[in-house]
Design a protein around this motif. Sequence first.
Motif, PDB file in Angstrom:
ATOM      1  N   PHE A 237      81.031 -28.847  33.525  1.00 12.57           N
ATOM      2  CA  PHE A 237      80.194 -27.842  32.855  1.00 12.57           C
ATOM      3  C   PHE A 237      79.278 -28.518  31.835  1.00 12.57           C
ATOM      4  CE2 PHE A 237      80.061 -23.189  31.972  1.00 12.57           C
ATOM      5  CZ  PHE A 237      79.213 -23.200  30.875  1.00 12.57           C
ATOM      6  N   LEU A 238      79.848 -29.355  30.974  1.00  7.67           N
ATOM      7  CA  LEU A 238      79.061 -30.034  29.945  1.00  7.67           C
ATOM      8  C   LEU A 238      78.068 -31.001  30.574  1.00  7.67           C
ATOM      9  CD1 LEU A 238      78.378 -30.611  27.011  1.00  7.67           C
ATOM     10  CD2 LEU A 238      80.304 -32.235  26.947  1.00  7.67           C
ATOM     11  N   ASN A 239      78.497 -31.736  31.593  1.00  5.09           N
ATOM     12  CA  ASN A 239      77.594 -32.667  32.265  1.00  5.09           C
ATOM     13  C   ASN A 239      76.403 -31.935  32.882  1.00  5.09           C
ATOM     14  OD1 ASN A 239      79.126 -34.884  31.626  1.00  5.09           O
ATOM     15  ND2 ASN A 239      80.105 -35.070  33.623  1.00  5.09           N
ATOM     16  N   THR A 240      76.653 -30.752  33.406  1.00  4.83           N
ATOM     17  CA  THR A 240      75.587 -29.956  33.999  1.00  4.83           C
ATOM     18  C   THR A 240      74.564 -29.548  32.948  1.00  4.83           C
ATOM     19  OG1 THR A 240      77.095 -29.125  35.706  1.00  4.83           O
ATOM     20  CG2 THR A 240      75.099 -27.837  35.286  1.00  4.83           C
ATOM     21  N   LEU A 241      75.044 -29.097  31.815  1.00  2.00           N
ATOM     22  CA  LEU A 241      74.142 -28.730  30.723  1.00  2.00           C
ATOM     23  C   LEU A 241      73.333 -29.930  30.263  1.00  2.00           C
ATOM     24  CD1 LEU A 241      73.095 -26.765  28.563  1.00  2.00           C
ATOM     25  CD2 LEU A 241      75.109 -27.350  27.187  1.00  2.00           C
ATOM     26  N   ALA A 242      74.003 -31.059  30.065  1.00  2.00           N
ATOM     27  CA  ALA A 242      73.346 -32.251  29.536  1.00  2.00           C
ATOM     28  C   ALA A 242      72.274 -32.770  30.482  1.00  2.00           C
ATOM     29  CB  ALA A 242      74.392 -33.338  29.270  1.00  2.00           C
ATOM     30  N   ALA A 243      72.579 -32.836  31.766  1.00  2.00           N
ATOM     31  CA  ALA A 243      71.617 -33.376  32.725  1.00  2.00           C
ATOM     32  C   ALA A 243      70.410 -32.460  32.886  1.00  2.00           C
ATOM     33  CB  ALA A 243      72.299 -33.595  34.081  1.00  2.00           C
ATOM     34  N   GLY A 244      70.624 -31.161  32.828  1.00  2.00           N
ATOM     35  CA  GLY A 244      69.494 -30.242  32.881  1.00  2.00           C
ATOM     36  C   GLY A 244      68.547 -30.467  31.713  1.00  2.00           C
ATOM     37  N   CYS A 245      69.112 -30.729  30.540  1.00  3.10           N
ATOM     38  CA  CYS A 245      68.295 -30.957  29.341  1.00  3.10           C
ATOM     39  C   CYS A 245      67.502 -32.254  29.437  1.00  3.10           C
ATOM     40  CB  CYS A 245      69.187 -30.985  28.104  1.00  3.10           C
ATOM     41  SG  CYS A 245      69.939 -29.390  27.688  1.00  3.10           S
ATOM     42  N   THR A 246      68.141 -33.351  29.839  1.00  2.00           N
ATOM     43  CA  THR A 246      67.402 -34.618  29.912  1.00  2.00           C
ATOM     44  C   THR A 246      66.422 -34.621  31.082  1.00  2.00           C
ATOM     45  OG1 THR A 246      69.298 -35.598  31.114  1.00  2.00           O
ATOM     46  CG2 THR A 246      69.143 -35.999  28.737  1.00  2.00           C
ATOM     47  N   GLY A 247      66.736 -33.874  32.145  1.00  2.00           N
ATOM     48  CA  GLY A 247      65.769 -33.739  33.224  1.00  2.00           C
ATOM     49  C   GLY A 247      64.507 -33.048  32.749  1.00  2.00           C
ATOM     50  N   LEU A 248      64.671 -31.993  31.981  1.00  5.68           N
ATOM     51  CA  LEU A 248      63.537 -31.265  31.417  1.00  5.68           C
ATOM     52  C   LEU A 248      62.704 -32.174  30.509  1.00  5.68           C
ATOM     53  CD1 LEU A 248      63.767 -27.701  29.869  1.00  5.68           C
ATOM     54  CD2 LEU A 248      62.514 -29.519  28.719  1.00  5.68           C
ATOM     55  N   LEU A 249      63.383 -32.891  29.624  1.00  7.40           N
ATOM     56  CA  LEU A 249      62.673 -33.754  28.681  1.00  7.40           C
ATOM     57  C   LEU A 249      61.984 -34.916  29.387  1.00  7.40           C
ATOM     58  CD1 LEU A 249      65.321 -33.832  25.802  1.00  7.40           C
ATOM     59  CD2 LEU A 249      63.163 -32.547  25.863  1.00  7.40           C
ATOM     60  N   GLY A 250      62.637 -35.472  30.398  1.00  9.99           N
ATOM     61  CA  GLY A 250      62.038 -36.575  31.136  1.00  9.99           C
ATOM     62  C   GLY A 250      60.762 -36.167  31.841  1.00  9.99           C
ATOM     63  N   TRP A 251      60.768 -34.986  32.459  1.00 13.95           N
ATOM     64  CA  TRP A 251      59.572 -34.501  33.157  1.00 13.95           C
ATOM     65  C   TRP A 251      58.440 -34.248  32.164  1.00 13.95           C
ATOM     66  CZ3 TRP A 251      60.082 -32.574  38.534  1.00 13.95           C
ATOM     67  CH2 TRP A 251      58.869 -32.167  39.084  1.00 13.95           C
ATOM     68  N   LEU A 252      58.748 -33.630  31.038  1.00 15.46           N
ATOM     69  CA  LEU A 252      57.718 -33.372  30.030  1.00 15.46           C
ATOM     70  C   LEU A 252      57.146 -34.666  29.463  1.00 15.46           C
ATOM     71  CD1 LEU A 252      59.087 -30.338  27.993  1.00 15.46           C
ATOM     72  CD2 LEU A 252      57.489 -30.345  29.907  1.00 15.46           C
TER      73      LEU A 252
END
Length: 436
Positions: A237-252
């Motif tokens: 659950f936590l890994n899913t939240l974390a990866a979604g956040c860094t994916g968003l930031l990486g794309w931006l």
Amino acid sequence: MTLAAPHVDTGDTAWLLAATALVLLMTPGLALFYGGMVRTKSVLNMLMMSFVSIALVTVVWLAAGYSLAFGDDLGGGLLGGLEHAGMRGLGPDSVHGTVPAVLFATFQLTFAVITAALISGAVADRTKFSAWLVFVPVWTLLVYVPVTHWVWGPGGWILDRLGALDFAGGLPVEITSGASGLALCLVLGPRLGFGKEAMRPHNLPMVVLGAGLLWFGWFGFNAGSALGANGLAAAAFLNTLAAGCTGLLGWLFVEQRRDGHPTTLGAASGAVAGLVAITPSCGTVSLLGALVVGLAAGIVCSYAVGWKFKLGYDDSLDVVGVHLVGGIIGTLMIGLFAEKAMTGGAEGLFHGGGPAPLGRQSVAVAAVAAYAFSVTYGLGRLLDKVLGFRADEEQEYTGLDLTVHAETAYDHGVLGHAAPVSHSAPLSAQKVKTQA
């Protein structure tokens, strides 16, 4: 010594019931995500392609799909048997681990549903709906079901013989949908005006809402794959939240450096890319590994979505650039970042496991991608020859909402600029100019 009989754990069952509902919600979320990304003339068609997948996949899954995927291996690790066809033997007293077997079958059904629906984004705006109704159930049985048996089924060759890891679906969900989407892009060809006309999302708030629902449902997708209310589910659950956040930031980050503008579409796409990549690895890597996986996916996928313009394939809504590429990244990075504390044994290259785990993951990726692409390409060609897979030019020009479903998403066309349509006039006289 007498072994204790399998028993149902009420906590695990309650969690998996909730997770199943969350994963099912992902398909309506995907419908909104895709619906906002297309032009106004095909919004309803895009929604329909996702929603009808729920019904089609459910029927074939209950009839034979679950049994072929999770039944006893027939030999060679390629396919299960039909002992559970029609859900035979899955009564209220049958148990899978610590949850009712029928609940496990339903949970897995929701994975099959969204995998088929994902493919629709690659061929948006130009697919004949009647052909889609045939494609989805046949593809589910020919592609999704065998790959699922390889990865998760008893005796599946990727699980038991190769030893590659996939916690929640990088291989059967992300890579099969992405490779299959690429195959159908080549079968159908590009949209009218591809590369010449701007084909921008018509409703970015809808895109963000869809992405939010996908992210919400992804917790059931990944944490639910632990099949219990336990520490592994919490870590996933936590890994899913974390990866979604860094994916968003990486794309931006890429958008800001490359284009000078961080966009709403980029934020939604980056989050999805991170979630795609963490899907196979959420139960095998630490929190640090999850952060890296998501960041890598956000950065790489932001470039990968542009490959279609260089290579000439029209992946309408970037299924290849996000799901295939993101799925490959997440599956391969298990071979680098897997930790014994998560896997119970296997370790990746960066944690002393040597190069062998990366090799196993690479073989699994190559095998699944090649199988999904080749079978889907053959199936697409066959359906195109027999039924015609692509909508005709007039339908595509006017819009599939009006010509196929006799509806429009907005009463007054595109921001009030479309002319009224007479159902008694010939279709050629009813062309409605829509937003490019």
